[in-house]
Design a protein around this motif. Structure first.
Motif, PDB file in Angstrom:
ATOM      1  N   TYR A 179       0.840  -1.211   0.000  1.00 49.42           N
ATOM      2  CA  TYR A 179       0.000   0.000   0.000  1.00 49.42           C
ATOM      3  C   TYR A 179       0.869   1.252   0.000  1.00 49.42           C
ATOM      4  O   TYR A 179       0.683   2.159  -0.821  1.00 49.42           O
ATOM      5  CB  TYR A 179      -0.930  -0.013   1.220  1.00 49.42           C
ATOM      6  CG  TYR A 179      -1.427   1.350   1.652  1.00 49.42           C
ATOM      7  CD1 TYR A 179      -2.361   2.053   0.898  1.00 49.42           C
ATOM      8  CD2 TYR A 179      -0.952   1.940   2.838  1.00 49.42           C
ATOM      9  CE1 TYR A 179      -2.818   3.307   1.304  1.00 49.42           C
ATOM     10  CE2 TYR A 179      -1.413   3.188   3.248  1.00 49.42           C
ATOM     11  CZ  TYR A 179      -2.330   3.877   2.476  1.00 49.42           C
ATOM     12  OH  TYR A 179      -2.776   5.113   2.872  1.00 49.42           O
ATOM     13  N   THR A 180       1.821   1.329   0.940  1.00 53.12           N
ATOM     14  CA  THR A 180       2.649   2.532   1.009  1.00 53.12           C
ATOM     15  C   THR A 180       3.539   2.659  -0.226  1.00 53.12           C
ATOM     16  O   THR A 180       3.821   3.773  -0.676  1.00 53.12           O
ATOM     17  CB  THR A 180       3.513   2.551   2.285  1.00 53.12           C
ATOM     18  OG1 THR A 180       4.326   1.375   2.344  1.00 53.12           O
ATOM     19  CG2 THR A 180       2.647   2.634   3.526  1.00 53.12           C
ATOM     20  N   ALA A 181       3.956   1.530  -0.794  1.00 45.71           N
ATOM     21  CA  ALA A 181       4.742   1.590  -2.041  1.00 45.71           C
ATOM     22  C   ALA A 181       3.913   2.203  -3.163  1.00 45.71           C
ATOM     23  O   ALA A 181       4.417   3.016  -3.957  1.00 45.71           O
ATOM     24  CB  ALA A 181       5.219   0.196  -2.431  1.00 45.71           C
ATOM     25  N   ASP A 182       2.638   1.826  -3.250  1.00 44.86           N
ATOM     26  CA  ASP A 182       1.770   2.394  -4.287  1.00 44.86           C
ATOM     27  C   ASP A 182       1.525   3.884  -4.060  1.00 44.86           C
ATOM     28  O   ASP A 182       1.481   4.665  -5.012  1.00 44.86           O
ATOM     29  CB  ASP A 182       0.431   1.647  -4.328  1.00 44.86           C
ATOM     30  CG  ASP A 182       0.485   0.409  -5.217  1.00 44.86           C
ATOM     31  OD1 ASP A 182       1.573   0.113  -5.748  1.00 44.86           O
ATOM     32  OD2 ASP A 182      -0.549  -0.250  -5.379  1.00 44.86           O
ATOM     33  N   CYS A 193       1.848   1.669  -9.909  1.00 46.83           N
ATOM     34  CA  CYS A 193       2.646   0.464  -9.644  1.00 46.83           C
ATOM     35  C   CYS A 193       1.817  -0.806  -9.593  1.00 46.83           C
ATOM     36  O   CYS A 193       2.295  -1.883  -9.948  1.00 46.83           O
ATOM     37  CB  CYS A 193       3.393   0.621  -8.317  1.00 46.83           C
ATOM     38  SG  CYS A 193       4.332   2.132  -8.202  1.00 46.83           S
ATOM     39  N   ASN A 194       0.581  -0.697  -9.085  1.00 44.16           N
ATOM     40  CA  ASN A 194      -0.316  -1.850  -8.933  1.00 44.16           C
ATOM     41  C   ASN A 194       0.339  -2.968  -8.131  1.00 44.16           C
ATOM     42  O   ASN A 194       0.102  -4.144  -8.371  1.00 44.16           O
ATOM     43  CB  ASN A 194      -0.752  -2.379 -10.311  1.00 44.16           C
ATOM     44  CG  ASN A 194      -1.975  -3.279 -10.202  1.00 44.16           C
ATOM     45  OD1 ASN A 194      -2.819  -3.089  -9.331  1.00 44.16           O
ATOM     46  ND2 ASN A 194      -2.067  -4.263 -11.076  1.00 44.16           N
ATOM     47  N   SER A 195       1.173  -2.584  -7.166  1.00 43.59           N
ATOM     48  CA  SER A 195       1.880  -3.602  -6.395  1.00 43.59           C
ATOM     49  C   SER A 195       0.963  -4.335  -5.423  1.00 43.59           C
ATOM     50  O   SER A 195       1.294  -5.419  -4.954  1.00 43.59           O
ATOM     51  CB  SER A 195       3.042  -2.971  -5.635  1.00 43.59           C
ATOM     52  OG  SER A 195       2.574  -1.997  -4.722  1.00 43.59           O
ATOM     53  N   ALA A 201       5.906  -7.064  -7.810  1.00 37.38           N
ATOM     54  CA  ALA A 201       6.165  -5.842  -8.574  1.00 37.38           C
ATOM     55  C   ALA A 201       7.583  -5.348  -8.309  1.00 37.38           C
ATOM     56  O   ALA A 201       8.049  -5.302  -7.163  1.00 37.38           O
ATOM     57  CB  ALA A 201       5.158  -4.758  -8.189  1.00 37.38           C
ATOM     58  N   GLU A 202       8.274  -4.978  -9.396  1.00 42.07           N
ATOM     59  CA  GLU A 202       9.679  -4.582  -9.294  1.00 42.07           C
ATOM     60  C   GLU A 202       9.856  -3.358  -8.398  1.00 42.07           C
ATOM     61  O   GLU A 202      10.840  -3.235  -7.671  1.00 42.07           O
ATOM     62  CB  GLU A 202      10.245  -4.300 -10.687  1.00 42.07           C
ATOM     63  CG  GLU A 202      11.750  -4.094 -10.708  1.00 42.07           C
ATOM     64  CD  GLU A 202      12.289  -3.892 -12.112  1.00 42.07           C
ATOM     65  OE1 GLU A 202      13.497  -4.103 -12.306  1.00 42.07           O
ATOM     66  OE2 GLU A 202      11.505  -3.517 -13.013  1.00 42.07           O
ATOM     67  N   PHE A 203       8.894  -2.455  -8.433  1.00 38.90           N
ATOM     68  CA  PHE A 203       8.999  -1.240  -7.637  1.00 38.90           C
ATOM     69  C   PHE A 203       9.092  -1.568  -6.147  1.00 38.90           C
ATOM     70  O   PHE A 203       9.861  -0.956  -5.408  1.00 38.90           O
ATOM     71  CB  PHE A 203       7.786  -0.344  -7.913  1.00 38.90           C
ATOM     72  CG  PHE A 203       7.962   1.074  -7.467  1.00 38.90           C
ATOM     73  CD1 PHE A 203       8.696   1.969  -8.225  1.00 38.90           C
ATOM     74  CD2 PHE A 203       7.396   1.517  -6.287  1.00 38.90           C
ATOM     75  CE1 PHE A 203       8.863   3.284  -7.824  1.00 38.90           C
ATOM     76  CE2 PHE A 203       7.552   2.828  -5.875  1.00 38.90           C
ATOM     77  CZ  PHE A 203       8.285   3.705  -6.644  1.00 38.90           C
ATOM     78  N   ALA A 303      12.013   6.566   2.726  1.00 40.32           N
ATOM     79  CA  ALA A 303      11.542   6.963   4.054  1.00 40.32           C
ATOM     80  C   ALA A 303      10.035   6.731   4.196  1.00 40.32           C
ATOM     81  O   ALA A 303       9.567   6.185   5.187  1.00 40.32           O
ATOM     82  CB  ALA A 303      11.891   8.427   4.311  1.00 40.32           C
ATOM     83  N   GLY A 304       9.261   7.143   3.180  1.00 37.23           N
ATOM     84  CA  GLY A 304       7.811   7.005   3.269  1.00 37.23           C
ATOM     85  C   GLY A 304       7.338   5.574   3.173  1.00 37.23           C
ATOM     86  O   GLY A 304       6.384   5.161   3.843  1.00 37.23           O
ATOM     87  N   PHE A 305       8.017   4.774   2.370  1.00 32.70           N
ATOM     88  CA  PHE A 305       7.644   3.374   2.172  1.00 32.70           C
ATOM     89  C   PHE A 305       7.851   2.571   3.460  1.00 32.70           C
ATOM     90  O   PHE A 305       6.941   1.928   3.975  1.00 32.70           O
ATOM     91  CB  PHE A 305       8.475   2.796   1.032  1.00 32.70           C
ATOM     92  CG  PHE A 305       8.496   1.286   0.956  1.00 32.70           C
ATOM     93  CD1 PHE A 305       7.339   0.570   0.704  1.00 32.70           C
ATOM     94  CD2 PHE A 305       9.684   0.586   1.116  1.00 32.70           C
ATOM     95  CE1 PHE A 305       7.351  -0.813   0.621  1.00 32.70           C
ATOM     96  CE2 PHE A 305       9.716  -0.796   1.037  1.00 32.70           C
ATOM     97  CZ  PHE A 305       8.548  -1.494   0.789  1.00 32.70           C
TER      98      PHE A 305
END
Length: 498
Positions: A179-182, A193-195, A201-203, A303-305
């Motif tokens: 969620y935070t990655a997206d 990203c649709n992670s 997902a690569e991201f 940091a945010g992720f």
């Protein structure tokens, strides 16, 4: 041959004498400290036995009543001050900030541009960059980015619900991490990203590698952590090569696409590109180079992720252990939404008082960055000349130790969101809650981090119930090798629809 052997013997003897002399510094000063071991000083238990923040916490608890404002500590051979007095904490972070503005951590803007971030750079460069970036995190900018966060949070709730045809146990940290990655991927890079639907997902995988992996290990790590200036002179890097290549590529592609299409998403990347264009037009005072832009986008993601997803995981863990608080929070969320057509907005999220208290108490118990570091720009004497801090010394503020000090937070092991009413906060000394630091060098993105954490939790708690499972680790254990706090083996909870 004998001459070479003699020279080697002399060199080794001098190095040994220098090391012994260095490790005798606090003895000569008469400052209380633990006897150091060779070569790691007082961090012998890290990274195999104790997490670094826990080492600092235990040290703080041992020496906080020793009658001195700090205890001596050795980080390898670096003479380190571990602050045990709240007034000195305030002086270092706020009152005498000009003497302690630098963190003293490794960065290499020439060879490793992603390491030269607002978090790590020093001096006038830091001041200038902080001034440029501060307007990107105003309340107005938060409101512009909220619709993006809400859309991702709705998907988070749907992902959880799709997994729950029956109540079942889920590993929470991976799901909230995606969620935070997206959120960050969308706001900082403009990527869909649709992670949350694509676990591989690569991201996300690159984000995890950026936090957990290091480019070197062993002796080179020793230089990076123990002698950052020497490591920079040696042209060492901290960013993993594949991570560096991935992020530099997607940043270049994002800039190129947005400039070509003139797309405006009102997100963090828009603001960075605007500053990049100013630099391209010759306005170096207000503009950013590509390398500066890349570094800030990267640290915003890392940091945010990590911090927000870890905080969400710890919050859900505590709410699973405290069903009464979880029930109260769910009732508050539904009550506020019922007054606003069941829609989340920036203003009604602010009305969820218990939600923010839960997040704040989670950050007290689990400050993701459990200690702060500063370096002394010049010799500094707070009151008693015996307690001077020598120029170049590293100053450690043990946030985790302060957060667990029973004189500041009675019954610190207990999860009590009511600690964060206005009355309770005002009754505590300043600088006693430090998940984002304090003073001029506090975390610039703290409001965004709190916002995405609150939004994500509200969407989950509203319709889902979290309880402990047979495999939930109680109490939690931390991964010892990581600088940031994270749960060993993840957080496993039972989840069911309300």
């Amino acid at each position: 041959m004998w001459l070479i052997i003699t020279l080697i013997g002399i060199i080794l003897s001098l190095l040994y004498y220098g090391a012994r002399h260095r490790h005798n510094y606090w003895n000569r000063r008469g400052i209380p400290h633990d006897a150091p071991s060779f070569p790691k000083g007082n961090i012998g238990d890290w990274p195999s036995k104790r997490q670094l923040g826990v080492i600092f916490k235990d040290y703080y608890m041992k020496y906080k009543n020793a009658g001195r404002p700090f205890a001596g500590f050795y980080f390898f051979f670096t003479k380190t001050i571990l602050v045990t007095d709240m007034e000195l904490v305030k002086r270092v972070l706020i009152k005498d900030f000009n003497n302690f503005e630098n963190r003293g951590i490794f960065y290499n803007e020439i060879d490793d541009p992603l390491s030269a971030t607002l978090f790590s750079i020093e001096g006038q460069k830091w001041r200038h960059l902080r001034h440029k970036l501060s307007p990107t995190f105003t309340s107005g900018k938060m409101k512009h980015m909220l619709p993006i966060v809400l859309k991702v949070a709705e998907e988070l709730a749907n992902v959880f619900k799709d997994k729950l045809s029956n109540p079942q146990e889920l590993e929470i940290t991976d799901l909230v991490g995606r969620y935070t990655a997206d959120v960050i991927g969308t706001c900082a890079f403009g990527l869909n990203c649709n992670s949350q639907r694509e676990p591989n997902a690569e991201f996300v995988s690159m984000g995890k590698r950026a936090v957990t992996e290091r480019r070197y290990y062993g002796m080179l790590d020793f230089f990076i952590f123990g002698f950052p200036k020497l490591a920079r002179w040696m042209r060492l890097k901290i960013t993993v090569e594949e991570v560096e290549e991935f992020y530099l590529r997607i940043i270049k592609e994002t800039i190129s696409y947005r400039l070509k299409t003139k797309e405006n998403r009102h997100d963090f990347m828009d603001m960075l590109i605007e500053m990049y264009q100013k630099h391209q037009d010759g306005n170096t005072e207000e503009g950013l180079t590509f390398e500066e832009l890349a570094g800030q986008a990267f640290i915003f993601f890392v940091a945010g992720f990590e911090t927000s997803s870890t905080t969400m995981g710890f919050a859900l863990y505590e709410l699973a252990l405290h069903q009464d608080v979880q029930d109260q929070l769910r009732a508050e969320i539904k009550e506020v939404l019922s007054k606003h057509n069941n829609e989340f907005t920036y203003d009604n999220i602010k009305q969820m008082v218990l939600l923010e208290q839960v997040v704040n108490e989670t950050l007290r118990k689990y400050p993701v960055l459990p200690h702060l570091t500063r370096t002394a720009n010049s010799d500094y004497s707070p009151d008693d000349p015996k307690h001077y801090i020598e120029k170049g010394s590293v100053v450690v503020i043990p946030a985790l130790g302060i957060h667990y000090d029973p004189d500041i937070y009675p019954e610190p092991e207990k999860f009590k969101p009511e600690r964060f009413t206005e009355a309770e906060i005002s009754a505590r000394p300043s600088c006693s809650w430090l998940p984002f630091g304090d003073g001029p060098r506090n975390c610039i993105g703290s409001r965004f981090g709190i916002m995405q954490t609150c939004v994500g939790l509200a969407h989950l708690i509203k319709d889902l119930k979290f309880t402990v499972s047979p495999t939930t680790q109680v109490p939690l254990k931390f991964v010892t090798k990581n600088i940031l706090l994270s749960a060993e083996n993840g957080i496993h909870l039972n989840v069911e629809k309300v």
